[in-house]
Design a protein around this motif. Structure first.
Motif, mmCIF file in Angstrom:
data_model
loop_
_atom_site.group_PDB
_atom_site.id
_atom_site.type_symbol
_atom_site.label_atom_id
_atom_site.label_comp_id
_atom_site.label_asym_id
_atom_site.label_seq_id
_atom_site.Cartn_x
_atom_site.Cartn_y
_atom_site.Cartn_z
ATOM 1 N N VAL A 81 1.021 -1.240 -0.017
ATOM 2 C CA VAL A 81 0.110 0.107 -0.214
ATOM 3 C C VAL A 81 0.836 1.206 -0.064
ATOM 4 C CG1 VAL A 81 -1.842 1.310 1.159
ATOM 5 C CG2 VAL A 81 -1.937 -1.414 0.914
ATOM 6 N N ASP A 82 0.661 2.137 -0.976
ATOM 7 C CA ASP A 82 1.398 3.547 -0.944
ATOM 8 C C ASP A 82 1.043 4.373 0.157
ATOM 9 O OD1 ASP A 82 2.810 2.701 -3.095
ATOM 10 O OD2 ASP A 82 1.389 3.351 -4.628
ATOM 11 N N LYS A 83 -0.466 4.647 0.437
ATOM 12 C CA LYS A 83 -0.769 5.502 1.405
ATOM 13 C C LYS A 83 -1.031 4.649 2.657
ATOM 14 C CE LYS A 83 -2.785 9.064 -1.539
ATOM 15 N NZ LYS A 83 -3.986 9.826 -1.779
ATOM 16 N N VAL A 84 -0.390 4.620 3.401
ATOM 17 C CA VAL A 84 -0.225 3.619 4.796
ATOM 18 C C VAL A 84 -1.314 4.203 5.871
ATOM 19 C CG1 VAL A 84 1.092 2.025 6.270
ATOM 20 C CG2 VAL A 84 2.008 2.551 4.232
ATOM 21 N N VAL A 85 -1.248 5.226 5.981
ATOM 22 C CA VAL A 85 -2.159 6.174 6.901
ATOM 23 C C VAL A 85 -2.641 7.115 6.412
ATOM 24 C CG1 VAL A 85 -2.352 7.353 9.331
ATOM 25 C CG2 VAL A 85 -0.455 5.515 8.839
ATOM 26 N N GLU A 86 -4.172 7.239 6.326
ATOM 27 C CA GLU A 86 -5.063 8.254 5.680
ATOM 28 C C GLU A 86 -5.821 9.023 6.645
ATOM 29 O OE1 GLU A 86 -6.317 7.042 1.375
ATOM 30 O OE2 GLU A 86 -5.745 5.264 2.459
ATOM 31 N N ALA A 87 -5.683 10.122 6.794
ATOM 32 C CA ALA A 87 -6.744 10.994 7.650
ATOM 33 C C ALA A 87 -7.613 11.852 6.494
ATOM 34 C CB ALA A 87 -6.084 11.827 8.597
ATOM 35 N N VAL A 117 -5.781 2.704 7.615
ATOM 36 C CA VAL A 117 -4.301 2.119 8.049
ATOM 37 C C VAL A 117 -4.041 0.995 7.125
ATOM 38 C CG1 VAL A 117 -3.118 1.202 9.465
ATOM 39 C CG2 VAL A 117 -4.416 3.001 10.300
ATOM 40 N N VAL A 118 -3.184 1.021 6.224
ATOM 41 C CA VAL A 118 -2.670 0.131 5.350
ATOM 42 C C VAL A 118 -4.077 -0.501 4.377
ATOM 43 C CG1 VAL A 118 -1.398 -2.250 5.136
ATOM 44 C CG2 VAL A 118 -1.230 -0.862 7.359
ATOM 45 N N GLY A 119 -4.650 0.601 4.156
ATOM 46 C CA GLY A 119 -5.844 0.233 3.232
ATOM 47 C C GLY A 119 -7.338 0.047 3.984
ATOM 48 N N LEU A 120 -7.179 -0.280 5.413
ATOM 49 C CA LEU A 120 -8.353 -0.743 6.130
ATOM 50 C C LEU A 120 -8.977 0.322 6.696
ATOM 51 C CD1 LEU A 120 -6.415 -3.863 7.596
ATOM 52 C CD2 LEU A 120 -8.249 -3.898 5.692
ATOM 53 N N ASP A 121 -10.300 0.578 6.590
ATOM 54 C CA ASP A 121 -11.028 1.296 7.026
ATOM 55 C C ASP A 121 -11.120 1.161 8.703
ATOM 56 O OD1 ASP A 121 -13.447 2.954 8.294
ATOM 57 O OD2 ASP A 121 -13.431 3.748 6.249
ATOM 58 N N HIS A 179 5.227 -7.593 17.513
ATOM 59 C CA HIS A 179 4.353 -8.446 16.633
ATOM 60 C C HIS A 179 4.545 -7.959 15.077
ATOM 61 C CE1 HIS A 179 2.295 -4.898 17.396
ATOM 62 N NE2 HIS A 179 1.178 -5.105 16.523
ATOM 63 N N ASP A 180 5.751 -7.218 15.108
ATOM 64 C CA ASP A 180 6.189 -6.753 13.710
ATOM 65 C C ASP A 180 5.322 -6.108 12.895
ATOM 66 O OD1 ASP A 180 8.746 -7.729 13.916
ATOM 67 O OD2 ASP A 180 8.272 -9.496 12.949
ATOM 68 N N PRO A 181 4.706 -4.816 13.621
ATOM 69 C CA PRO A 181 3.404 -3.842 12.958
ATOM 70 C C PRO A 181 4.076 -3.280 11.766
ATOM 71 C CG PRO A 181 4.440 -2.873 14.812
ATOM 72 C CD PRO A 181 5.188 -4.313 14.768
ATOM 73 N N ASP A 182 3.078 -2.907 10.837
ATOM 74 C CA ASP A 182 3.199 -2.336 9.513
ATOM 75 C C ASP A 182 3.281 -0.754 9.859
ATOM 76 O OD1 ASP A 182 3.110 -4.456 7.895
ATOM 77 O OD2 ASP A 182 1.030 -4.709 7.871
ATOM 78 N N ALA A 209 13.558 1.717 7.544
ATOM 79 C CA ALA A 209 14.397 1.290 6.359
ATOM 80 C C ALA A 209 13.855 -0.050 5.885
ATOM 81 C CB ALA A 209 15.971 1.056 6.767
ATOM 82 N N ASN A 210 13.145 -0.769 6.741
ATOM 83 C CA ASN A 210 12.415 -1.988 6.345
ATOM 84 C C ASN A 210 10.969 -1.838 6.059
ATOM 85 O OD1 ASN A 210 14.407 -3.894 6.381
ATOM 86 N ND2 ASN A 210 14.079 -4.179 9.080
ATOM 87 N N GLY A 211 10.653 -0.542 5.819
ATOM 88 C CA GLY A 211 9.295 -0.107 5.152
ATOM 89 C C GLY A 211 8.238 0.056 6.194
ATOM 90 N N VAL A 212 8.494 -0.043 7.528
ATOM 91 C CA VAL A 212 7.618 0.377 8.601
ATOM 92 C C VAL A 212 7.267 1.820 8.390
ATOM 93 C CG1 VAL A 212 7.208 0.416 11.156
ATOM 94 C CG2 VAL A 212 8.431 -1.500 9.978
ATOM 95 N N THR A 213 5.815 2.120 8.693
ATOM 96 C CA THR A 213 5.647 3.481 8.614
ATOM 97 C C THR A 213 5.566 4.010 10.001
ATOM 98 O OG1 THR A 213 4.409 3.413 6.584
ATOM 99 C CG2 THR A 213 3.809 5.390 7.976
#
Length: 579
Positions: free
Chosen positions: A327-333, A389-393, A478-481, A509-513
């Protein structure tokens, strides 16, 4: 009654809390003068609170001697308590009492009665700007207002000596400046002030500093004199066209570099005495990059004195592919709004955050940052607008979205009556980790955050730095995104702060936002972008350098991010007045 000489004299003072334990203070000799601010500076666990409590007569020395105005705080306790006021580190007021009721209680405790009481109340409410909040419960005050009320209660009876234990922790830059203004007003009246802090920019505002580390006094004198010791050894890498976090990581691995931090688009380095600046081609900073001398700060000198910053690699750097989504937009407000009755806590706030990006929310206490934060991680339902978050409403799939999130709360939110290991085990279960995966995750967190010698200690009794380490460990096992960090290093010393950000940068660096709120604006420099929230609305956004450029356009020649923060808030106030 005043006596000639220092207000406080400390001679070879040692304090042990139990036989065989490490000393909390080790043969400290120092003095405090009237009519000036003495900074008591040092990392978490350095002995700052112990020293303040010994001066106030709340603890008994193991060996050595203290006098306050020639009086012994133990044998002359009653007399010392009449001339010393102490504002403790933890909020020492009653949250279910109003501002006025707290003042009344402290007046009773200090035997301030009649006309003297009325005069004190009027003076202190005016002094702290709390006149319009007399009926508000202390627990409902913002962080800055709580500190002002604590200061007012400490000043019910005007002291000769005021002891302030980390008064600016959790306080926004505007309230912090107001606290300092109030303290300088007291100093002009001849009152001696000891201001304990882990924020080293505050040391520069003191006449003298006492620098403690692991119970020992490393330095006593003017902050400028210590700062001058690293003159010619502080550099900025400018015009970096590659990943500045990687440049920092590579630079701090070099032998001649003792410390490094990110400052917006630049990287700041402190070199060892006699070391040459590293070659830029070793750091892969880009063809246009340059190494430039920059004036030293007190923090640079402090890090030099304690042997440098955090140098180890983060284990998170070796965990490739932690964030596996695309997902490009990981967090959207989207037009987020939250009302509490007639009060609008967050008003039409919109932004988005990309993969592997650090996005910061800054603003004064009570501006709406934490409300926005809680809506974005599913802890608070919006009155209007939406959060994804990660495309989920978060309204339609809250449980699934929360499983992709790590959250570290502003206040220590773990279980104080459980041990460190029990907390780790509990949160592993909450995140659904089972069997060998669960065991491996717990052991990984113990190793990563250096918790092995604290496993049987109850969480509530940990030093602040270890509490923050444990809270972060529980949030990421738990290795969150997406990782939400609400004031993650509030009151934490610079070395521990660097350790935290080494881990955070490795996760990024590993892609976590990363979403972060902070009042410590040097820390906000680590963010890729920032949103400034004020009076429930987003009044500015952009990179740290963008916000500083906006302040520069208003006449500030070389603004810090704190200068930009205050300038943009004041500009917003002017615009509201003329609207």
């Amino acid at each position: 009654m005043s006596v000639p000489g220092p207000l406080v004299q400390i001679d070879r003072l040692t304090k042990r809390f139990a036989k065989g334990e490490l000393v909390a203070l080790d043969a400290v000799t120092a003095s405090v003068s009237a009519g000036e601010v003495t900074g008591l500076v040092g990392p978490d666990g350095a002995g700052k609170t112990t020293l303040l409590r010994l001066i106030a007569g709340l603890l008994v020395p193991s060996t050595g001697k203290i006098t306050v105005q020639g009086l012994d705080p133990v044998s002359d306790a009653r007399a010392v308590h009449r001339i010393v006021s102490y504002m403790p580190q933890r909020f020492g007021l009653y949250e279910d009492l109003s501002v006025q009721e707290n003042l009344t209680l402290y007046a009773d405790l200090r035997s301030v009665t009649g006309a003297d009481r009325d005069d004190a109340f009027e003076r202190l409410l005016r002094f702290t700007g709390l006149t319009d909040f007399k009926k508000r419960l202390a627990g409902a005050l913002s962080g800055g207002m709580k500190q002002k009320l604590g200061l007012a209660c400490a000043l019910i009876k005007t002291p000769d000596l005021l002891l302030l234990d980390e008064p600016s922790v959790g306080v926004d830059p505007i309230s912090r400046r107001e606290l300092w203004r109030m303290v300088y007003d007291l100093v002009e009246q001849g009152i001696g002030v000891v201001w304990s802090t882990a924020y080293l920019d505050e040391a520069e505002r003191c006449a003298r500093v006492l620098l403690l580390n692991e119970g020992s006094l490393l330095y006593a004198g003017s902050p400028q004199e210590l700062t001058d010791r690293v003159a010619g050894r502080t550099y900025q890498i400018r015009h970096i066209s590659t990943d500045r976090r990687k440049v920092l990581s590579e630079a701090t691995k070099l032998d001649g570099v003792i410390d490094g931090v990110i400052q917006g688009s630049r990287v700041r380095l402190v070199l060892a005495d006699g070391a040459e600046p590293p070659a830029l081609d070793l750091l892969d900073a880009g063809d246009q990059s340059e190494m430039a001398l920059t004036p030293p700060r007190f923090e640079d000198a402090f890090m030099d004195l304690i042997g440098g910053g955090f140098k180890a690699n983060s284990p998170f750097a070796e965990r490739q592919g932690a964030a596996t989504h695309t997902v490009d937009k990981v967090v959207e407000a989207n037009a987020l709004t939250r009302r509490f009755g007639d009060f609008i806590a967050a008003d039409d706030i919109s932004f988005d955050v990309g993969r592997g990006e650090i996005f910061g929310l800054i603003g004064p206490n009570g501006a709406g940052k934490s409300t926005t934060f809680k809506m974005l991680c599913g802890l608070l339902r919006p009155s209007a607008g939406s959060a994804r978050v990660v495309g989920l409403d978060l309204q339609n799939a809250p449980s699934k979205a929360r499983g992709r999130i790590g959250y570290m709360a502003q206040k220590f939110s773990l279980y104080g009556d459980l041990s460190v290991r029990q907390n780790l085990d509990f949160f592993a279960g909450v995140y659904g980790l089972r069997g060998q995966v669960r065991k491996a995750a717990i052991e990984r967190m113990i190793d990563t955050f250096g918790l092995s010698d604290k496993l049987i200690v109850n969480a509530l009794s940990l030093p602040r730095g270890y509490k923050q380490r444990l809270a972060l460990a529980c949030a990421v096992m738990h290795d969150p995104d997406v990782l939400f960090l609400d004031e993650p290093t509030s009151g934490v010393d610079p070395r521990t702060r660097r350790e935290f950000w080494t881990h955070i940068n490795a996760m990024v660096a590993n892609g976590v936002t990363i979403m972060v709120t902070t009042h410590f604006l040097d820390e906000a420099e680590y963010c890729d972008r920032i949103a400034l929230i004020y009076r429930s609305r987003m009044i500015a956004s952009g990179s740290p350098d963008d916000l500083k450029d906006r302040a520069r356009a208003h006449g500030l020649e070389d603004p810090t991010l704190e200068d930009a923060f205050i300038a943009l808030v004041e500009q917003s106030d002017r615009e509201r007045e003329t609207a």
